[in-house]
Design a protein around this motif. Structure first.
Motif, PDB file in Angstrom:
ATOM      1  N   MET A 164       0.843  -1.178   0.000  1.00 17.97           N
ATOM      2  CA  MET A 164       0.000   0.000   0.000  1.00 17.97           C
ATOM      3  C   MET A 164       0.891   1.244   0.000  1.00 17.97           C
ATOM      4  O   MET A 164       1.809   1.350   0.824  1.00 17.97           O
ATOM      5  N   LYS A 165       0.630   2.140  -0.895  1.00 13.64           N
ATOM      6  CA  LYS A 165       1.407   3.361  -0.995  1.00 13.64           C
ATOM      7  C   LYS A 165       1.194   4.234   0.241  1.00 13.64           C
ATOM      8  O   LYS A 165       0.114   4.257   0.826  1.00 13.64           O
ATOM      9  N   LEU A 166       2.219   4.963   0.588  1.00  9.38           N
ATOM     10  CA  LEU A 166       2.187   5.922   1.696  1.00  9.38           C
ATOM     11  C   LEU A 166       1.772   5.306   3.029  1.00  9.38           C
ATOM     12  O   LEU A 166       1.112   5.946   3.847  1.00  9.38           O
ATOM     13  N   LEU A 167       2.169   4.081   3.257  1.00 11.89           N
ATOM     14  CA  LEU A 167       1.895   3.425   4.533  1.00 11.89           C
ATOM     15  C   LEU A 167       2.819   3.975   5.621  1.00 11.89           C
ATOM     16  O   LEU A 167       2.372   4.297   6.721  1.00 11.89           O
ATOM     17  N   LEU A 168       4.087   4.107   5.310  1.00 14.94           N
ATOM     18  CA  LEU A 168       5.070   4.508   6.316  1.00 14.94           C
ATOM     19  C   LEU A 168       5.205   6.019   6.482  1.00 14.94           C
ATOM     20  O   LEU A 168       5.519   6.499   7.571  1.00 14.94           O
ATOM     21  N   GLN A 169       4.993   6.780   5.438  1.00 15.28           N
ATOM     22  CA  GLN A 169       5.261   8.209   5.482  1.00 15.28           C
ATOM     23  C   GLN A 169       4.574   8.919   6.644  1.00 15.28           C
ATOM     24  O   GLN A 169       5.232   9.637   7.401  1.00 15.28           O
ATOM     25  N   PRO A 170       3.258   8.749   6.862  1.00 15.20           N
ATOM     26  CA  PRO A 170       2.627   9.454   7.976  1.00 15.20           C
ATOM     27  C   PRO A 170       3.137   8.992   9.341  1.00 15.20           C
ATOM     28  O   PRO A 170       3.219   9.784  10.277  1.00 15.20           O
ATOM     29  N   LEU A 171       3.498   7.726   9.458  1.00 12.82           N
ATOM     30  CA  LEU A 171       3.979   7.199  10.727  1.00 12.82           C
ATOM     31  C   LEU A 171       5.368   7.735  11.036  1.00 12.82           C
ATOM     32  O   LEU A 171       5.664   8.111  12.185  1.00 12.82           O
TER      33      LEU A 171
END
Length: 113
Positions: free
Chosen positions: A1-8
Motif C-alpha cells: 500500500m502506498k504511503l503506509l510509512l510516510q505518515p507514521l
C-alpha cells in the motif's frame, strides 16, 4: 500500500523526536512469516502520556475524523478498507522513552501455476 510509512515516520519525527532533547532515533522494522507481515515504526522520542494515548486509540477505533493525527487516522482507515479488519494497528508508548506503532497485515500466499 502506498504511503503506509510516510505518515507514521512523520509523526515520529514531528511529535516525538522534534520535542526531545539529545539525539533522536527512528527505526523501521519489517518481519514476515508465512501468514503475516509486521511493520514497526519505533522512536526514542518524548512518548505519549497514557491519557493522550487512550484518547488517540479511542479515536482510531471509532473512525472519528476530527483529530490532530490526520496521517495516522488516514493510514488506519485505508488499512481497514483494504484488509476489512484482518489487520491490527497498535500504538504503545512510554513518556520519556518513545513510541512504537505496529501494523500486522495478512500475507497473501503466492500462487505457482
Amino acid at each position: 500500500m502506498k504511503l503506509l510509512l510516510q505518515p507514521l515516520l512523520e509523526n515520529s519525527i514531528y511529535h516525538g523526536i522534534k520535542e526531545k532533547e539529545g539525539p533522536g532515533l527512528v527505526k523501521v522494522k519489517f518481519m514476515r512469516n508465512e501468514e503475516q507481515l509486521r511493520v514497526a515504526v519505533i522512536d526514542n522520542g518524548i512518548g505519549i502520556n497514557p491519557e493522550a494515548l487512550a484518547k488517540i486509540q479511542r479515536r482510531l477505533e471509532s473512525d472519528e475524523e476530527r483529530t490532530k493525527h490526520v496521517g495516522m487516522f488516514n493510514t488506519n482507515k485505508r488499512l481497514r478498507l483494504m484488509y476489512n479488519h484482518m489487520y491490527s494497528f497498535r500504538i504503545r508508548s512510554k513518556p520519556g522513552l518513545g513510541t512504537l506503532i505496529e501494523i500486522v497485515l495478512p500475507v497473501q500466499k503466492e500462487r505457482h501455476e
